[in-house]
Design a protein around this motif. Sequence first.
Motif, PDB file in Angstrom:
ATOM      1  N   GLU A   1       0.833  -1.202   0.000  1.00 18.22           N
ATOM      2  CA  GLU A   1       0.000   0.000   0.000  1.00 18.22           C
ATOM      3  C   GLU A   1       0.871   1.256   0.000  1.00 18.22           C
ATOM      4  N   HIS A   2       1.922   1.239   0.802  1.00 21.08           N
ATOM      5  CA  HIS A   2       2.847   2.382   0.826  1.00 21.08           C
ATOM      6  C   HIS A   2       3.511   2.559  -0.542  1.00 21.08           C
ATOM      7  N   GLN A   3       3.950   1.476  -1.148  1.00 15.88           N
ATOM      8  CA  GLN A   3       4.635   1.546  -2.439  1.00 15.88           C
ATOM      9  C   GLN A   3       3.711   2.024  -3.554  1.00 15.88           C
ATOM     10  N   ALA A   4       2.422   1.690  -3.464  1.00 13.76           N
ATOM     11  CA  ALA A   4       1.459   2.074  -4.492  1.00 13.76           C
ATOM     12  C   ALA A   4       1.255   3.585  -4.525  1.00 13.76           C
ATOM     13  N   ASP A   5       1.616   4.266  -3.438  1.00 10.61           N
ATOM     14  CA  ASP A   5       1.574   5.723  -3.382  1.00 10.61           C
ATOM     15  C   ASP A   5       0.151   6.275  -3.567  1.00 10.61           C
ATOM     16  N   GLY A   6      -0.840   5.456  -3.238  1.00 10.02           N
ATOM     17  CA  GLY A   6      -2.234   5.860  -3.389  1.00 10.02           C
ATOM     18  C   GLY A   6      -2.836   6.342  -2.093  1.00 10.02           C
ATOM     19  N   PRO A   7      -4.168   6.349  -2.021  1.00  8.37           N
ATOM     20  CA  PRO A   7      -4.867   6.874  -0.844  1.00  8.37           C
ATOM     21  C   PRO A   7      -4.640   6.044   0.419  1.00  8.37           C
ATOM     22  N   ARG A   8      -4.234   4.786   0.296  1.00  4.45           N
ATOM     23  CA  ARG A   8      -3.993   3.947   1.473  1.00  4.45           C
ATOM     24  C   ARG A   8      -2.560   4.074   1.992  1.00  4.45           C
ATOM     25  N   ALA A   9      -1.711   4.763   1.263  1.00  4.66           N
ATOM     26  CA  ALA A   9      -0.328   4.986   1.703  1.00  4.66           C
ATOM     27  C   ALA A   9      -0.318   6.059   2.789  1.00  4.66           C
ATOM     28  N   ALA A  10       0.637   5.974   3.679  1.00  5.18           N
ATOM     29  CA  ALA A  10       0.787   7.013   4.696  1.00  5.18           C
ATOM     30  C   ALA A  10       1.102   8.332   4.004  1.00  5.18           C
ATOM     31  N   ARG A  11       0.450   9.391   4.422  1.00  5.50           N
ATOM     32  CA  ARG A  11       0.648  10.706   3.807  1.00  5.50           C
ATOM     33  C   ARG A  11       2.123  11.113   3.809  1.00  5.50           C
ATOM     34  N   SER A  12       2.799  10.782   4.893  1.00  7.17           N
ATOM     35  CA  SER A  12       4.202  11.194   5.007  1.00  7.17           C
ATOM     36  C   SER A  12       5.127  10.424   4.063  1.00  7.17           C
ATOM     37  N   LEU A  13       4.644   9.354   3.443  1.00  7.67           N
ATOM     38  CA  LEU A  13       5.472   8.587   2.507  1.00  7.67           C
ATOM     39  C   LEU A  13       5.153   8.872   1.049  1.00  7.67           C
ATOM     40  N   ARG A  14       4.069   9.569   0.781  1.00  4.10           N
ATOM     41  CA  ARG A  14       3.666   9.817  -0.607  1.00  4.10           C
ATOM     42  C   ARG A  14       4.719  10.639  -1.345  1.00  4.10           C
ATOM     43  N   GLY A  15       5.111  10.131  -2.513  1.00  6.66           N
ATOM     44  CA  GLY A  15       6.091  10.822  -3.347  1.00  6.66           C
ATOM     45  C   GLY A  15       7.521  10.691  -2.872  1.00  6.66           C
ATOM     46  N   LYS A  16       7.774   9.816  -1.905  1.00  2.28           N
ATOM     47  CA  LYS A  16       9.126   9.692  -1.356  1.00  2.28           C
ATOM     48  C   LYS A  16       9.796   8.375  -1.723  1.00  2.28           C
ATOM     49  N   GLY A  17       9.246   7.666  -2.717  1.00  2.65           N
ATOM     50  CA  GLY A  17       9.802   6.395  -3.128  1.00  2.65           C
ATOM     51  C   GLY A  17      11.005   6.583  -4.020  1.00  2.65           C
ATOM     52  N   PRO A  18      11.713   5.514  -4.340  1.00  2.00           N
ATOM     53  CA  PRO A  18      11.344   4.152  -3.986  1.00  2.00           C
ATOM     54  C   PRO A  18      11.539   3.877  -2.498  1.00  2.00           C
ATOM     55  N   LEU A  19      10.683   3.013  -2.001  1.00  2.02           N
ATOM     56  CA  LEU A  19      10.705   2.654  -0.584  1.00  2.02           C
ATOM     57  C   LEU A  19      11.296   1.265  -0.418  1.00  2.02           C
TER      58      LEU A  19
END
Length: 92
Positions: free
Chosen positions: A30-48
């Motif tokens: 979910e975090h890697q998908a960078d969608g609505p289920r990802a933690a806000r603080s991780l969005r756009g900060k990949g690759p994870l």
Amino acid sequence: MSTWHLYLVRTRSGALYTGITTDVERRFSEHQADGPRAARSLRGKGPLTLAFAAAVGDRTRAARLEYALKQWPRQRKEALVSGQLRLQDVEA
């Protein structure tokens, strides 16, 4: 009753995000998908990358450990990731 896990995700910049879940693989996806289920603080900060994960028991203990670990300085978190510290040290 599900077993809860504590996990650390490393961002592209090297920052460590701490979280808890009952399914580490699903939550990391979910975090890697960078969608609505990802933690806000991780969005756009990949690759994870998944830096650390450990089963910790019930939700109460998981939340307590998550809070404790979030108080740690980065150097101590890095020691946990590298194996220099054990998860039991989180509660100490």
